[in-house]
Design a protein around this motif. Structure first.
Motif, PDB file in Angstrom:
ATOM      1  N   SER A  69      -5.895 -87.849-137.914  1.00 15.35           N
ATOM      2  CA  SER A  69      -6.419 -88.447-139.144  1.00 15.35           C
ATOM      3  C   SER A  69      -5.453 -89.490-139.704  1.00 15.35           C
ATOM      4  O   SER A  69      -5.867 -90.562-140.154  1.00 15.35           O
ATOM      5  CB  SER A  69      -6.666 -87.363-140.200  1.00 15.35           C
ATOM      6  N   VAL A  70      -4.155 -89.181-139.664  1.00 19.90           N
ATOM      7  CA  VAL A  70      -3.145 -90.122-140.169  1.00 19.90           C
ATOM      8  C   VAL A  70      -3.171 -91.415-139.353  1.00 19.90           C
ATOM      9  O   VAL A  70      -3.119 -92.526-139.894  1.00 19.90           O
ATOM     10  CB  VAL A  70      -1.743 -89.483-140.139  1.00 19.90           C
ATOM     11  N   GLY A 107     -10.487 -91.365-148.095  1.00 18.50           N
ATOM     12  CA  GLY A 107     -11.401 -90.287-148.461  1.00 18.50           C
ATOM     13  C   GLY A 107     -12.361 -89.938-147.335  1.00 18.50           C
ATOM     14  O   GLY A 107     -12.591 -88.754-147.027  1.00 18.50           O
ATOM     15  N   GLY A 108     -12.928 -90.965-146.709  1.00 15.03           N
ATOM     16  CA  GLY A 108     -13.881 -90.706-145.629  1.00 15.03           C
ATOM     17  C   GLY A 108     -13.229 -90.057-144.436  1.00 15.03           C
ATOM     18  O   GLY A 108     -13.791 -89.133-143.819  1.00 15.03           O
ATOM     19  N   THR A 109     -12.029 -90.497-144.069  1.00  9.06           N
ATOM     20  CA  THR A 109     -11.340 -89.916-142.920  1.00  9.06           C
ATOM     21  C   THR A 109     -10.991 -88.455-143.181  1.00  9.06           C
ATOM     22  O   THR A 109     -11.169 -87.588-142.300  1.00  9.06           O
ATOM     23  CB  THR A 109     -10.062 -90.722-142.614  1.00  9.06           C
ATOM     24  N   LEU A 110     -10.463 -88.146-144.365  1.00  9.18           N
ATOM     25  CA  LEU A 110     -10.114 -86.765-144.678  1.00  9.18           C
ATOM     26  C   LEU A 110     -11.348 -85.864-144.722  1.00  9.18           C
ATOM     27  O   LEU A 110     -11.306 -84.696-144.306  1.00  9.18           O
ATOM     28  CB  LEU A 110      -9.372 -86.703-146.014  1.00  9.18           C
ATOM     29  N   THR A 111     -12.458 -86.388-145.221  1.00  8.82           N
ATOM     30  CA  THR A 111     -13.690 -85.594-145.252  1.00  8.82           C
ATOM     31  C   THR A 111     -14.158 -85.253-143.842  1.00  8.82           C
ATOM     32  O   THR A 111     -14.494 -84.096-143.525  1.00  8.82           O
ATOM     33  CB  THR A 111     -14.788 -86.362-146.001  1.00  8.82           C
ATOM     34  N   VAL A 112     -14.167 -86.247-142.976  1.00 10.86           N
ATOM     35  CA  VAL A 112     -14.574 -86.006-141.585  1.00 10.86           C
ATOM     36  C   VAL A 112     -13.590 -85.073-140.899  1.00 10.86           C
ATOM     37  O   VAL A 112     -13.980 -84.151-140.142  1.00 10.86           O
ATOM     38  CB  VAL A 112     -14.679 -87.339-140.828  1.00 10.86           C
ATOM     39  N   THR A 167     -11.792 -82.759-142.290  1.00  8.00           N
ATOM     40  CA  THR A 167     -12.014 -81.392-142.801  1.00  8.00           C
ATOM     41  C   THR A 167     -13.175 -80.725-142.067  1.00  8.00           C
ATOM     42  O   THR A 167     -13.098 -79.542-141.683  1.00  8.00           O
ATOM     43  CB  THR A 167     -12.286 -81.446-144.312  1.00  8.00           C
ATOM     44  N   VAL A 168     -14.240 -81.464-141.877  1.00 10.63           N
ATOM     45  CA  VAL A 168     -15.397 -80.907-141.160  1.00 10.63           C
ATOM     46  C   VAL A 168     -15.027 -80.555-139.727  1.00 10.63           C
ATOM     47  O   VAL A 168     -15.376 -79.479-139.207  1.00 10.63           O
ATOM     48  CB  VAL A 168     -16.566 -81.910-141.192  1.00 10.63           C
ATOM     49  N   VAL A 169     -14.298 -81.474-139.054  1.00  8.65           N
ATOM     50  CA  VAL A 169     -13.887 -81.212-137.669  1.00  8.65           C
ATOM     51  C   VAL A 169     -12.965 -80.005-137.598  1.00  8.65           C
ATOM     52  O   VAL A 169     -13.113 -79.109-136.741  1.00  8.65           O
ATOM     53  CB  VAL A 169     -13.205 -82.462-137.073  1.00  8.65           C
ATOM     54  N   ASP A 170     -11.968 -79.942-138.497  1.00 11.06           N
ATOM     55  CA  ASP A 170     -11.035 -78.824-138.506  1.00 11.06           C
ATOM     56  C   ASP A 170     -11.756 -77.503-138.783  1.00 11.06           C
ATOM     57  O   ASP A 170     -11.480 -76.480-138.144  1.00 11.06           O
ATOM     58  CB  ASP A 170      -9.952 -79.069-139.556  1.00 11.06           C
ATOM     59  N   PHE A 228      -4.552 -97.120-138.825  1.00 10.28           N
ATOM     60  CA  PHE A 228      -5.224 -98.184-138.066  1.00 10.28           C
ATOM     61  C   PHE A 228      -6.251 -98.913-138.925  1.00 10.28           C
ATOM     62  O   PHE A 228      -6.310-100.146-138.951  1.00 10.28           O
ATOM     63  CB  PHE A 228      -5.888 -97.561-136.831  1.00 10.28           C
ATOM     64  N   LEU A 229      -7.065 -98.147-139.642  1.00  9.34           N
ATOM     65  CA  LEU A 229      -8.114 -98.758-140.460  1.00  9.34           C
ATOM     66  C   LEU A 229      -7.535 -99.504-141.660  1.00  9.34           C
ATOM     67  O   LEU A 229      -8.056-100.548-142.059  1.00  9.34           O
ATOM     68  CB  LEU A 229      -9.099 -97.682-140.928  1.00  9.34           C
ATOM     69  N   VAL A 230      -6.457 -98.997-142.253  1.00 14.09           N
ATOM     70  CA  VAL A 230      -5.833 -99.668-143.405  1.00 14.09           C
ATOM     71  C   VAL A 230      -5.226-101.002-142.978  1.00 14.09           C
ATOM     72  O   VAL A 230      -5.351-102.016-143.687  1.00 14.09           O
ATOM     73  CB  VAL A 230      -4.780 -98.761-144.063  1.00 14.09           C
ATOM     74  N   VAL A 231      -4.552-101.006-141.800  1.00 10.46           N
ATOM     75  CA  VAL A 231      -3.988-102.267-141.301  1.00 10.46           C
ATOM     76  C   VAL A 231      -5.103-103.292-141.069  1.00 10.46           C
ATOM     77  O   VAL A 231      -4.981-104.471-141.421  1.00 10.46           O
ATOM     78  CB  VAL A 231      -3.191-102.026-140.001  1.00 10.46           C
TER      79      VAL A 231
END
Length: 396
Positions: free
Chosen positions: A34-35, A370-375, A377-380, A40-43
């Motif tokens: 996730s990190v 937010g979107g990455t952490l939500t996804v 969480t679901v995967v984990d 990658f997306l922020v850059v």
């Protein structure tokens, strides 16, 4: 404590007790992934924010009294520099005949692999006799001397006098000044050469034309004419085959604004015969380029011109040129290369802008996290629940 209790009820981020947390290897892998995804997306989001685009808008050109700069670099492989003349004329009546200021004529050897000939070799008066009597006064051979002079002491003086009265001059045979300066021999020595014309002009920003044509040019009240006798009588059949290396009206635009600003650059046109001319009809459009944060009129703003062009070429050999090679003006027209330019009343303003605002950047970054952490969480959660069920099945 009562105030604290009320705020506690509003807490949307309820915390779990440390002892109640379960840490797993799969959870650590999902966290690292996730990190990396977030970074990658922020850059990418930051690069997208920093990217600029050029927006073009059309406005009325309100400039008045400006001059139009012309930059040219043209090679004529089959016409010597001694026969080429560059003239400019416009609808205001202004004429510039035989332009040499700001223009360099480079003699080209007839052998392509040879180096260009030196400019000094173009001087037709290098052999002018320095020992003439100080009282010497050369004859003008029926013409009148120009520029307040009373004599024609050089071959050029005689040529100018002849041109003023509209007489063909030829190669100077029988003219004492030209024979003394070996004018005919100089012309013959350059007969096989080509010529490169390069430099800068400034003309009035009105409808007009500039052209490269053979022979000495001059104007009469009725027309603009050239002495074509040397061109047509030369044993070497000169033609106006040419290569336009560069033609622009002002500085070039940045590549990010317009990568095809000069449509005539690196173009070659072949003349099949001596009596042939080329016409280029050029529509010039004033153009501004405003880098990011620069306003019109501020330092850094680039003022130039773009153009579009249509071309036409035709043979002039309708019988007049071959039957009357000693005329001053070919009846079907003048061989050469002609550029007729027209000025558009509109102006293009190319403005460099950012498509995204800083607030949009922050919103995008928050959405990514937010979107990455939500996804994640679901995967984990899925991995954890799946692992638990597998263990129960093995234990049962």
């Amino acid at each position: 404590m009562a105030g604290k209790s009320r705020l506690t009820r509003l807490d949307a981020f309820s915390k779990t007790v440390e002892d109640a947390r379960v840490r797993t290897t799969s959870g650590g892998i999902v966290t690292l992934a996730s990190v990396l995804v977030v970074l990658f997306l922020v850059v990418g989001e930051i690069r997208d924010y920093r990217r600029t685009t050029v927006h073009a808008e059309l406005v009325v050109d309100k400039s008045r009294g400006d001059q139009l700069p012309i930059n040219l670099n043209i090679t004529f492989p089959h016409v010597p520099c001694s026969l080429l003349t560059l003239d400019v004329m416009d609808v205001s009546g202004e004429q510039q005949v035989g332009i040499t200021h700001g223009i360099t004529l480079t003699r080209l050897s007839p052998h392509p692999d040879s180096a260009p000939l030196t400019a000094q070799q173009l001087d037709l008066h290098a052999d002018e006799a320095p020992h003439l009597d100080p009282k010497y006064c050369g004859e003008c051979y029926g013409a009148k001397p120009l520029n307040g002079k009373t004599c024609c002491n050089t071959c050029d003086d005689v040529r100018e006098a002849y041109a003023h009265v509209g007489w063909a001059f030829g190669n100077g045979e029988g003219v004492e000044q030209c024979e003394r300066e070996h004018y005919k021999e100089h012309l013959q020595s350059m007969r096989e050469e080509g010529c490169n014309v390069a430099g800068h002009l400034k003309v009035n920003k009105v409808i007009g034309n500039f052209h490269l044509a053979p022979g000495k040019s001059f104007s009469t009240p009725q027309m603009h004419v050239h002495d074509l006798q040397q061109y047509f009588e030369s044993p070497k059949e000169h033609t106006f085959t040419h290569t336009i290396h560069h033609l622009s009206f002002g500085p070039d635009l940045p590549v990010r604004s317009n990568s095809e600003a000069n449509p005539l650059d690196a173009t070659t046109h072949v003349a099949p015969e001596r009596s042939y001319n080329f016409m280029y009809f050029v529509k010039v459009v004033s153009t501004s380029f405003l880098p990011l944060g620069v306003k019109p009129g501020e330092p850094g703003a680039l003022e130039t011109h773009q153009y579009s062009v249509t071309s036409h070429s035709r043979s002039l050999a309708g019988g007049s040129d071959k039957d009357h090679p000693d005329t001053l003006h070919a009846r079907g027209g003048i061989p050469g290369v002609f550029f007729s330019y027209d000025i558009s009343p509109m102006k293009v303003v190319n403005r460099e802008v950012r498509e995204r605002t800083f607030l949009g950047l922050l919103t995008g970054i928050c959405a990514i996290i937010g979107g990455t952490l939500t996804v994640a969480t679901v995967v984990d959660r899925g991995l954890y629940e799946g692992g638990m069920r597998i263990r129960k099945l093995h234990q049962g």
